[in-house]
Enzyme design. Sequence first.
Site, PDB file in Angstrom:
ATOM      1  N   SER A 210       0.841  -1.186   0.000  1.00 60.53           N
ATOM      2  CA  SER A 210       0.000   0.000   0.000  1.00 60.53           C
ATOM      3  C   SER A 210       0.885   1.249   0.000  1.00 60.53           C
ATOM      4  O   SER A 210       1.739   1.382  -0.876  1.00 60.53           O
ATOM      5  CB  SER A 210      -0.962  -0.038   1.192  1.00 60.53           C
ATOM      6  OG  SER A 210      -2.022   0.864   1.007  1.00 60.53           O
ATOM      7  N   ASP A 326      -9.005  -5.589  -5.644  1.00 58.64           N
ATOM      8  CA  ASP A 326      -8.607  -4.530  -4.721  1.00 58.64           C
ATOM      9  C   ASP A 326      -9.372  -3.273  -5.111  1.00 58.64           C
ATOM     10  O   ASP A 326      -9.032  -2.599  -6.078  1.00 58.64           O
ATOM     11  CB  ASP A 326      -7.087  -4.305  -4.824  1.00 58.64           C
ATOM     12  CG  ASP A 326      -6.571  -3.306  -3.799  1.00 58.64           C
ATOM     13  OD1 ASP A 326      -7.401  -2.601  -3.184  1.00 58.64           O
ATOM     14  OD2 ASP A 326      -5.338  -3.227  -3.617  1.00 58.64           O
ATOM     15  N   HIS A 357      -7.167  -6.023  -1.159  1.00 61.08           N
ATOM     16  CA  HIS A 357      -6.005  -5.149  -0.950  1.00 61.08           C
ATOM     17  C   HIS A 357      -4.864  -5.895  -0.279  1.00 61.08           C
ATOM     18  O   HIS A 357      -5.061  -6.623   0.687  1.00 61.08           O
ATOM     19  CB  HIS A 357      -6.416  -3.954  -0.104  1.00 61.08           C
ATOM     20  CG  HIS A 357      -5.358  -2.895  -0.010  1.00 61.08           C
ATOM     21  ND1 HIS A 357      -4.728  -2.384  -1.119  1.00 61.08           N
ATOM     22  CD2 HIS A 357      -4.809  -2.263   1.061  1.00 61.08           C
ATOM     23  CE1 HIS A 357      -3.853  -1.458  -0.735  1.00 61.08           C
ATOM     24  NE2 HIS A 357      -3.876  -1.375   0.582  1.00 61.08           N
TER      25      HIS A 357
END
Length: 604
Positions: A210, A326, A357
């Site tokens: 991320s 995601d 994710h």
Amino acid sequence: MKKLILLLTIALTINSNAQEKAKPVFKNGEAQIVEAFSSPDKWLRHDLWVETEFDTDGDGKLDRMHVAVTRPHQTEKQGLKLPVIYVSSPYFAGVAPEVDGAFWNVKHELGEKTERPVHPEVVRRGKRPIISNSHIRKWVPRGYIVVHSSSPGTGLSQGAPTVGGDNESLAPKAVIDWLCGRIKGYTTPYGNETVTAFWSTGKVGMTGTSYNGTIPLAAATTGVKGLEAIIPIAPNTSYYHYYRSNGLVRSPGGYLGEDIDVLYDFIHSGDEAKRPYNNKTVRDTEMLNNMDRVTGDYNDFWAGRDYLNDMKPMKAALLMSHGFNDWNVMPEHSYRIYKRAKEMGIPAQIFYHQNGHGGPPPIKMMNRWFTRYLHGIKNDVENDKRAWIVREDDKRTEPTAYNEYPNPEAKEVVFHLGKDGSKTGKLKLKKNSKKIRETLTDDYNFSGKQLAKASESKNRLLYVTPILKEDIHISGVPSIKVKIASSKPAANLSIWLVSLPWNDTNNAKITDNIITRGWADIQNHKSLRKSNPLKPGKFYEMTFDLQPDDQIIKKGQQIGLMIFSSDSQFTLLPKPGTELTVDLKDTKLTLPIIGGTKQIKKSY
């Protein structure tokens, strides 16, 4: 005498063996766990500060980044030098609490100004940020040194968070420069006592998930020497693509009303005394004046936070990882960077799984990548297949290898829309000979799921294939061209590609229902940089991509194209009642399908 010599010889042999230097071990092109590196109580851990080339907190001093090092004791006692795996993050010192009003209000008309959200403050955790141990446990026993740093304006690092600004690229560059002996590091935040990375080979790899996966890419775009390989996992590669979509103000999934200034507050854990200056300079001036929640247009502010625009100096070998489902950091983020890296001749591979994710590649893939580019072991990884896709029913650790992504066997198939979309219209190969127009009424109170399941609804248009007689393998980037009119000067446009019938059971897989999605602002039909109010009743043509995908739709299912307006999970939520009218004759869906039209005809 002979006995004494024998005893001395044995003693010297034992002592020699005891002093034998530990070193990395490789098997089948992978770094192996070495027992001598595997005792955490013998690892050396220390903190330092690396000076950067910028001052973003306004104190007149160059910002220094807090760095934490974990290394095998042999790097101190035996002069062993090892490559570095480096992870940087804005999260190590904690984040802002959840408070009411911290997100933007989304219940208003498009183009309408609203009050700013409240600004929560981060309370830092302890005198020293909690640094993650997961990478340390994974890589130190395999013969690496693991380095962590907090990004600017977070934790014990100085400066201001800019959420994609230049300092977030230059900060990790500085750390890598220090690891390679080119700039100074210090034992304290403001002191003059220096410290060197004498234990580093000057070969650095980066990874993270991320935001932590964005920073490796940010560092790589500087072209810094010594950064040999990166493995970004679900990275945000463009803050425009994260907070906007084809001119539309669109939230990341699960965070309705979040925007770039909200994320700024969320991570701003740096020195409390510096926060007022940072807030005024970054959040309340640069961001507030340029983020533009009124039009959602692309501008120079957003262009400066798009790493695709900065890739020219990049040289680091790239292994991307992302999930096709995601809906936070969407799968386009990795694909756009992977595609450009290939065009530039950079060694590049991509790993896609079918979940949401996060989700790193299998350890074997990561190990081979770092072994090749950091240890220099010729394991032929650069000649492996370029694309690794986890199939729908497989474990994430067992991807299927393909020559490329999108699959080279995929061919574009154009689908046209039959009438009766308020019930269930047809998704067909033959274009309409007559002009047909159908209308839907916007109402965010109905979720996309409800609309897709409904046998009839005035709030969406749905067009489906016949029940498939053969599996259909979609691989690549679907797109839609829509000819559409609005009853108001602005309206959301949401597109879902779904697999029907909808599976509502408790054991439904994440791949069972939504194939892919896309959103757009019709006001941007000509340009992302300039939107123009729509003339009610006038038809406009707009073409845009949906999110990349690689999915097999099983026989017995139907592929459905759903057109609606406000998406209660992602878009602004204006008052219900806006009407969108679609010209079916001049609207079409293009899908990349293995086997192309021939396979579709077999399936119909």
